[in-house]
Design an enzyme around this catalytic site. Structure first.
Site, PDB file in Angstrom:
ATOM      1  N   CYS A  10      -3.438  17.544 -84.559  1.00 39.42           N
ATOM      2  CA  CYS A  10      -2.942  16.389 -83.649  1.00 39.42           C
ATOM      3  C   CYS A  10      -2.060  16.911 -82.714  1.00 39.42           C
ATOM      4  O   CYS A  10      -2.183  16.268 -81.425  1.00 39.42           O
ATOM      5  CB  CYS A  10      -2.295  15.203 -84.984  1.00 39.42           C
ATOM      6  SG  CYS A  10      -3.282  14.885 -85.984  1.00 39.42           S
ATOM      7  N   HIS A  11      -1.031  17.626 -83.120  1.00 44.18           N
ATOM      8  CA  HIS A  11       0.137  17.781 -81.892  1.00 44.18           C
ATOM      9  C   HIS A  11       0.471  19.461 -82.045  1.00 44.18           C
ATOM     10  O   HIS A  11       1.266  19.811 -81.526  1.00 44.18           O
ATOM     11  CB  HIS A  11       1.465  16.972 -82.093  1.00 44.18           C
ATOM     12  CG  HIS A  11       1.112  15.634 -82.077  1.00 44.18           C
ATOM     13  ND1 HIS A  11       0.833  14.846 -83.226  1.00 44.18           N
ATOM     14  CD2 HIS A  11       1.019  14.562 -81.151  1.00 44.18           C
ATOM     15  CE1 HIS A  11       0.704  13.494 -82.806  1.00 44.18           C
ATOM     16  NE2 HIS A  11       0.937  13.463 -81.552  1.00 44.18           N
ATOM     17  N   GLY A  12      -0.194  20.168 -82.868  1.00 44.61           N
ATOM     18  CA  GLY A  12      -0.339  21.527 -82.792  1.00 44.61           C
ATOM     19  C   GLY A  12       0.879  22.187 -83.267  1.00 44.61           C
ATOM     20  O   GLY A  12       1.821  23.009 -82.958  1.00 44.61           O
TER      21      GLY A  12
END
Length: 383
Positions: free
Chosen positions: A347-349
């Site tokens: 999703c956001h690493g």
């Protein structure tokens, strides 16, 4: 009106009168009642000029005329009253009790209950009695003659000066015309005065009761107070327990909070996922290479975002058990991915290592560790 008259005619039976005239049953009964009343000594006799008969004065004409005198001018009743103070009336009642009473040998000699009442009653129809007549008085009625025993009440007091006495204040004179100052002649001698409602020989249990302050009643009150206190305490206890129990989680919540997992079938290097308290839990059977890589990174633990060593996160080196929810925004990371080979949140690493520690990305903390207990080598309990 015709229909009402026909109904009255049909509902009335006819009987012969002593004079030979056919009268209705109601009229005949009223006439016989008057004969018995006037023949009885000491009774209140209506005046002969206005002998009371059926439908009179119940259907009294309320219109002024020369043939319809006001109610206070009609001598339908024996208008003989005594005006005394209530205390004097009470003395007359007590004195009447001391007078010898006539011996009665037959119930027919007993006087009717309404014999001493100035408002004589007689039966109208079969189950109805008329106690009062419709009254019509002029605006300024005639002043009653108290010396003859005439009753002064209502309009005859408020609209005349019968109450005025120049020898005393007006407030004192008016007070003497209260209803309890007037009683009919013979009231003290004829009114029933029962001394007791319980005749001799009848057990009413009054003599068997102990006074309130008696010593023998105290044990009962002590027992009653103790029993009441015990019952009230029990009620309070049950109420408090029920209120506390309503705050407890349900049994299904308790059951879902503790999960036992058989880890014997998890292969080496496999990431097994179980559900615990509606959350995914990662159970990783770590290989020796994973353990060595995690312990090697303990040298730089001080530089990590949330410093934790591998031994602090894994009670047994070969098992990593953590909640599979990213600490950034709650996504589920993918195993065996990312720059450190542990877990990766697409999703956001966010990158996690083989110990579930955050190493790169926006996640603020390491993957959360649930409370675990190893029951034996092949079973672990979550919760």
């Amino acid at each position: 009106l015709k229909q009402a008259r026909s109904c009255l005619f049909l509902a009335t039976s006819w009987e012969p009168h002593p004079s030979g005239v056919m009268l209705s049953t109601m009229t005949c009964r009223a006439h016989y009642g008057l004969l018995r009343l006037t023949a009885r000594p000491g009774a209140f006799k209506p005046a002969a000029a206005h002998a009371r008969c059926f439908a009179h004065p119940v259907a009294c004409n309320m219109v002024d005329s020369d043939f319809n005198a006001p109610a206070s001018h009609k001598t339908l009743y024996c208008n003989e009253f005594i005006q005394k103070t209530p205390a004097e009336h009470q003395k007359d009642m007590q004195a009447a009790l001391l007078k010898p009473k006539p011996e009665i040998h037959d119930t027919k000699e007993l006087r009717n209950a309404d014999a001493g009442d100035p408002h004589q009653t007689y039966g109208v129809a079969e189950y109805q009695h008329v106690h009062y007549d419709r009254a019509r008085e002029p605006t300024f009625p005639r002043k009653p003659d108290l010396s003859k025993g005439e009753l002064a009440s209502g309009a005859t007091v408020t609209r005349t000066d019968v109450w005025a006495d120049p020898k005393e204040p007006a407030i004192t004179s008016i007070a003497k015309f209260a209803p309890d100052y007037f009683r009919p002649v013979g009231y003290a001698e004829q009114v029933p005065q029962p001394l007791d409602t319980c005749p001799e020989g009848t057990l009413d249990f009054r003599a068997n009761r102990l006074p309130i302050g008696h010593a023998d009643r105290r044990p009962f009150f002590y027992f009653l107070a103790a029993a009441t206190g015990f019952v009230m305490t029990s009620v309070v206890r049950v109420t408090v327990c029920k209120m506390v129990h309503t705050l407890w989680p349900a049994r299904d919540v308790f059951a879902a909070g503790i999960v036992e997992v058989d880890i014997r079938q998890i292969a080496l290097g496999q990431n097994f996922v179980v559900k615990w308290r509606s959350k995914p839990v990662f159970i990783r059977h770590r290989t020796p290479e994973m353990i060595e890589s995690s312990r090697k990174d303990d040298a730089v633990v001080a530089a990590m975002r949330e410093p934790e060593t591998d031994a602090e996160r894994c009670k047994r080196p070969e098992w990593l058990i953590c909640i599979g929810v990213c600490t950034h925004l709650g996504c589920i990371p993918q195993p065996d991915a990312g720059n450190y080979g542990g877990y990766f949140c697409p999703c956001h690493g966010s990158h996690y290592d083989h110990a579930g520690r955050i190493r790169q990305g926006p996640a603020p903390k390491n993957l959360e560790l649930p409370p675990i207990t190893f029951i034996d080598d092949g079973t672990v309990k979550l919760g």
